[in-house]
Design an enzyme around this catalytic site. Sequence first.
Site, PDB file in Angstrom:
ATOM      1  N   GLN A  64     -12.278  60.496  74.494  1.00  0.00           N
ATOM      2  CA  GLN A  64     -11.866  59.482  73.807  1.00  0.00           C
ATOM      3  C   GLN A  64     -11.264  59.768  72.211  1.00  0.00           C
ATOM      4  OE1 GLN A  64     -15.117  56.603  74.325  1.00  0.00           O
ATOM      5  NE2 GLN A  64     -14.520  55.875  72.146  1.00  0.00           N
ATOM      6  N   HIS A 105     -23.981  46.563  67.297  1.00  0.00           N
ATOM      7  CA  HIS A 105     -24.394  46.838  68.502  1.00  0.00           C
ATOM      8  C   HIS A 105     -25.606  46.049  69.012  1.00  0.00           C
ATOM      9  CE1 HIS A 105     -23.063  50.915  67.010  1.00  0.00           C
ATOM     10  NE2 HIS A 105     -22.232  50.899  68.267  1.00  0.00           N
ATOM     11  N   ASP A 142     -13.325  45.857  68.445  1.00  0.00           N
ATOM     12  CA  ASP A 142     -12.502  46.899  68.992  1.00  0.00           C
ATOM     13  C   ASP A 142     -11.823  45.938  70.189  1.00  0.00           C
ATOM     14  OD1 ASP A 142     -13.420  49.753  68.116  1.00  0.00           O
ATOM     15  OD2 ASP A 142     -15.250  48.361  68.512  1.00  0.00           O
ATOM     16  N   GLN A 148      -9.568  47.278  72.907  1.00  0.00           N
ATOM     17  CA  GLN A 148     -10.507  47.925  73.990  1.00  0.00           C
ATOM     18  C   GLN A 148     -11.026  46.756  74.837  1.00  0.00           C
ATOM     19  OE1 GLN A 148     -13.637  50.968  73.123  1.00  0.00           O
ATOM     20  NE2 GLN A 148     -14.830  49.422  73.011  1.00  0.00           N
TER      21      GLN A 148
END
Length: 289
Positions: free
Chosen positions: A61, A37, A149, A152
């Site tokens: 989600q 992150h 991801d 995504q």
Amino acid sequence: MKVISSINEIRKEINKIRQQNKKIGFVPTMGALHAGHLSLVKESKKNADFHVMSIFVNKIQFNDSNDFENYPHELEQDLKKADQAGIDLVFLPDDSTMYSNHLTYINIENLTNNLCGAFRTGHFSGVFTVVAKLFNIVQPDIAIFGQKDIQQAISINKMVIDLNFPIQIIIAPIIREKDGLAMSSRNVHLSTQEREDSLILYNTLKTAEKFIKNNEKNCTNILKLLNEYIKEQKKNIKLEYLSFVDYETLQEIDKLANKSVLAIAAYLGKTRLIDNMIINSGDNLKCVY
Ligand code: AMP
């Protein structure tokens, strides 16, 4: 660093920043922050002047209620880490702020019929919906997502184009533990044995790179070799998918030609992990993972 939970308040704050002609970078997260992150924050700092992070565990989600209930929450540490990383503003909404009387959902069917989308019913609709809402609330100039991801990130990039969000999407590299495991908030759930076995995901990508660099372009052949490799390792994993898809369309491919993705998902006990490698075929063959 400011922490704001209300939509009205964050809009006021963002308006002030806009009046100063500052470029706004945005990093959406579900918290339990790790170096992956924080690498997205670094990317924001390279590309923007004011840095917003959202921390919101987005219930809609989660296709598995156990996964939602056990999702790690580390708010106090998260705020410290965000502050140290250089975030200026954290948006920390609660469920009712985000979803009171909510009826509208975003789908991108043709990008979510494969990979995670094929196994996690409703997951991507929940992701796209919350990201669109966050984009409208935060109104960033750029937003950073992780290659970790990949389905995504590619889909959100398409959503931004299709729905005319004036936002540039940056896809940042996967941050890994020293031994290669992709960092994930869910890694804390792994037992010692599962943690050891989890390396099979990264090792499968590395093995694929060897085959690809040996000039094997036929995806069926590579997948056969990789499945044999996985079996030989005798790890206690349940493979969910191992698949080559085109980078743009996310549809399965037979042959490595343009830009593509090799993606893997597997259960280690109850914990589901994903990983992937981007393959730039052609003269300058490059595998990025
Ligand atoms: P999450 O909190 O899991 O929803 O992730 C928030 C953002 O961090 C997403 O854009 C992820 O792709 C990204 N991310 C998660 N893990 C990593 C990692 N190991 N390296 C880089 N980015 C990551």
